[in-house]
Scaffold this motif. Sequence first.
Motif, short mmCIF file in Angstrom:
data_model
loop_
_atom_site.label_atom_id
_atom_site.label_comp_id
_atom_site.label_asym_id
_atom_site.label_seq_id
_atom_site.Cartn_x
_atom_site.Cartn_y
_atom_site.Cartn_z
N MET A 1 0.85 -1.20 0.00
CA MET A 1 0.00 0.00 0.00
C MET A 1 0.88 1.25 0.00
O MET A 1 0.60 2.22 -0.71
N ARG A 2 1.94 1.22 0.79
CA ARG A 2 2.82 2.41 0.82
C ARG A 2 3.45 2.65 -0.55
O ARG A 2 3.63 3.79 -0.96
N GLU A 3 3.73 1.56 -1.29
CA GLU A 3 4.31 1.72 -2.63
C GLU A 3 3.36 2.48 -3.56
O GLU A 3 3.77 3.09 -4.54
N LYS A 4 2.07 2.45 -3.25
CA LYS A 4 1.07 3.08 -4.13
C LYS A 4 0.91 4.57 -3.86
O LYS A 4 0.25 5.29 -4.64
N LEU A 5 1.43 5.04 -2.73
CA LEU A 5 1.21 6.45 -2.39
C LEU A 5 1.78 7.34 -3.48
O LEU A 5 2.85 7.06 -4.03
N GLY A 6 1.04 8.39 -3.82
CA GLY A 6 1.47 9.28 -4.90
C GLY A 6 0.78 8.94 -6.22
O GLY A 6 0.71 9.76 -7.12
N GLU A 7 0.26 7.70 -6.33
CA GLU A 7 -0.41 7.31 -7.59
C GLU A 7 -1.83 7.88 -7.66
O GLU A 7 -2.46 8.12 -6.63
N THR A 8 -2.30 8.05 -8.89
CA THR A 8 -3.69 8.46 -9.09
C THR A 8 -4.47 7.25 -9.58
O THR A 8 -4.06 6.61 -10.56
N VAL A 9 -5.54 6.92 -8.88
CA VAL A 9 -6.26 5.68 -9.19
C VAL A 9 -7.76 5.94 -9.37
O VAL A 9 -8.29 6.94 -8.87
N GLU A 10 -8.39 5.03 -10.09
CA GLU A 10 -9.83 5.15 -10.32
C GLU A 10 -10.60 4.66 -9.08
O GLU A 10 -10.30 3.59 -8.57
N VAL A 11 -11.56 5.48 -8.66
CA VAL A 11 -12.33 5.12 -7.47
C VAL A 11 -13.83 5.18 -7.79
O VAL A 11 -14.29 6.15 -8.42
N LEU A 12 -14.56 4.16 -7.38
CA LEU A 12 -16.02 4.21 -7.46
C LEU A 12 -16.52 4.78 -6.13
O LEU A 12 -16.33 4.16 -5.08
N VAL A 13 -17.14 5.95 -6.19
CA VAL A 13 -17.56 6.62 -4.95
C VAL A 13 -18.84 5.97 -4.45
O VAL A 13 -19.84 5.93 -5.16
N GLU A 14 -18.80 5.47 -3.20
CA GLU A 14 -19.94 4.69 -2.71
C GLU A 14 -20.86 5.44 -1.76
O GLU A 14 -22.07 5.37 -1.85
N LYS A 15 -20.27 6.14 -0.79
CA LYS A 15 -21.11 6.80 0.21
C LYS A 15 -20.26 7.73 1.06
O LYS A 15 -19.03 7.74 0.94
N ARG A 16 -20.94 8.47 1.93
CA ARG A 16 -20.20 9.27 2.90
C ARG A 16 -19.75 8.34 4.01
O ARG A 16 -20.48 7.42 4.39
N SER A 17 -18.54 8.56 4.51
CA SER A 17 -18.01 7.68 5.55
C SER A 17 -18.85 7.83 6.82
O SER A 17 -19.17 8.94 7.23
N SER A 18 -19.18 6.69 7.43
CA SER A 18 -19.99 6.79 8.66
C SER A 18 -19.10 7.17 9.84
O SER A 18 -19.57 7.72 10.82
N LYS A 19 -17.80 6.90 9.72
CA LYS A 19 -16.90 7.20 10.85
C LYS A 19 -16.49 8.66 10.86
O LYS A 19 -16.29 9.24 11.92
N ASP A 20 -16.30 9.25 9.68
CA ASP A 20 -15.86 10.64 9.62
C ASP A 20 -16.60 11.33 8.47
O ASP A 20 -16.29 11.12 7.29
N THR B 1 -5.90 10.96 -6.10
CA THR B 1 -4.47 10.79 -5.85
C THR B 1 -4.30 10.37 -4.39
O THR B 1 -4.79 11.04 -3.48
N LEU B 2 -3.61 9.25 -4.19
CA LEU B 2 -3.46 8.69 -2.84
C LEU B 2 -2.31 9.40 -2.14
O LEU B 2 -1.19 9.43 -2.66
N HIS B 3 -2.59 9.99 -0.97
CA HIS B 3 -1.47 10.68 -0.32
C HIS B 3 -1.05 10.10 1.03
O HIS B 3 0.07 10.29 1.47
N SER B 4 -1.95 9.37 1.70
CA SER B 4 -1.52 8.79 2.98
C SER B 4 -2.37 7.57 3.32
O SER B 4 -3.30 7.22 2.57
N LEU B 5 -2.07 6.99 4.47
CA LEU B 5 -2.76 5.76 4.87
C LEU B 5 -3.29 5.87 6.29
O LEU B 5 -2.64 6.46 7.15
N SER B 6 -4.48 5.32 6.51
CA SER B 6 -4.97 5.20 7.86
C SER B 6 -5.31 3.71 8.01
O SER B 6 -6.28 3.22 7.43
N HIS B 7 -4.49 2.98 8.76
CA HIS B 7 -4.56 1.52 8.83
C HIS B 7 -4.55 0.94 7.40
O HIS B 7 -3.63 1.22 6.66
N HIS B 8 -5.64 0.24 7.01
CA HIS B 8 -5.62 -0.34 5.67
C HIS B 8 -6.50 0.44 4.69
O HIS B 8 -7.01 -0.11 3.72
N THR B 9 -6.69 1.72 4.98
CA THR B 9 -7.50 2.56 4.09
C THR B 9 -6.62 3.70 3.56
O THR B 9 -5.87 4.31 4.32
#
Length: 446
Positions: free
Chosen positions: A372-391, A421-429
């Motif tokens: 996952m850390r190797e992916k930081l900085g990459e721009t990836v396609e995301v399917l937007v599902e919902k607003r996060s219930s946690k934040d 564009t992925l810039h950081s990680l919070s656990h496995h997200t």
Amino acid sequence: MQTFYMRTYGCQMNELDTETMAGILEKRGLVQVEDENQADLLIFNTCSIRDLAERKAMGKIGQICRGKKREKIIGVTGCMANAKKEALFRNLPHIDFVLGTNNIHDLEHVLDEILATGEKQIRIDDQFSKELDYRIAKRQDKYKAYISIIRGCDKFCTYCVVPYTRGPEVSRDPEKIIEEAKELVDQGYQEITLLGQNVNSYGKDQPDWNCLFHDLLYRLDKIEGLKRVRFLTSHPVDITRELMEAIGSLPSLCEHVHFPLQAGSSRILKKMHRIYTKEEYMEKVILLKELVPGVALGTDMIIGFPTETEEEFQETLDAMKEIRYDNGFFYTYSPRKGTPAKRWADDIPEEVKHERHQRVLALHNEIAGEKMREKLGETVEVLVEKRSSKDERYLRGLTRCWRHVLFEGDDNLIGQLINVTLHSLSHHTFIGDVKALRESLPHPTS
Ligand code: SAH
Ligand code: SF4
Ligand code: F3S
């Protein structure tokens, strides 16, 4: 009978069966409720894969039965229904019906019989023989949907109950699958997951159709507006070069393959009747990585299979270091009634299984974290599902490689494919920034 409650245990196939039963009940005029106490009908769609799965369901149903009011109807469906059959009435005397995995179409009839006669009902067919109208399913998600393409399993791994609880492989008519996919796209679905215990056996039971799994993928890819296709699960033996080429070349096919190794030792694989050696599996991994650059890999592993030595367990760890899986599900071996492995002594002590399990999880988390850390900085396609219930600040979405991403954005992005564009990680997200709408960037790789 006006309201129903459903609880699902087990795999995605059970989730889709639950959605289908919920659709059947809603068509009948019943309303689904979240609170079990409010329900006139309660259905427990159960799983038998490991002892823990059965114990969880039995505990819950037992508790519900103890407080049962006479007018309520309680049913047990799913794999435990096929595994335990009539015995369920003895263990859970308050349940009213038992409906096997191949009998979902009998649900209405069974309810009618109970209402008319007040007698307990059981329907358990060995084989899935009737085309189910899955279009009736009450889908949980608005943008992602499951499509069943093949039911049952013919592989008979020595530890596994599935061939006994789901019966032999039965593929679904490709025309029906295409029709269902088109309808889902018309309803706004962006992503479909093709389901089966072994999807890449698809079509082998119906040679006249001339449509194997990869052929089906080419046909699905032609559907206008269908953005993403995934599949679950694949048996390594049936992963062909044609299938790998389809994954590498078809724009809709997500670059994520879950193909469970189960164990790193060829001796244990043989004892499991997985019908491949570790070397054959590795050859497929190398070819897959070559034909699908950047492919994300997933696995299931069983820890502490009968007679597994420490050295053989080390081979599992070594294979993981070599392959570097992105996702993994790790289980300690659980003997299942009726399977060949049940006849062998479950000779790995629980504490050894537990200790190996901890080591395998630690290694997996380390490797998956690195990837996952190797992916930081990459721009990836995301399917937007919902607003996060946690934040609430964040929207939540899924990459093509099955990773969750959080990012700030407006609600009008929900249901869309965007680039992040992925810039950081919070656990496995991943946490990222919205880059642009997908259409404005070249074809994504992740
Ligand atoms: N059809 C899929 C697996 C379905 S079951 C496949 O072959 O890949 C999901 C996972 O549960 C399996 O991959 C296996 O890792 C695990 N499993 C199945 N039976 C088990 C048992 N008796 N004890 C522990 N894990 C088991
Ligand atoms: Fe079970 Fe093996 Fe069939 Fe998977 S392939 S469902 S593990 S028997
Ligand atoms: Fe469980 Fe049956 Fe699925 S045993 S994992 S619900 S096929």
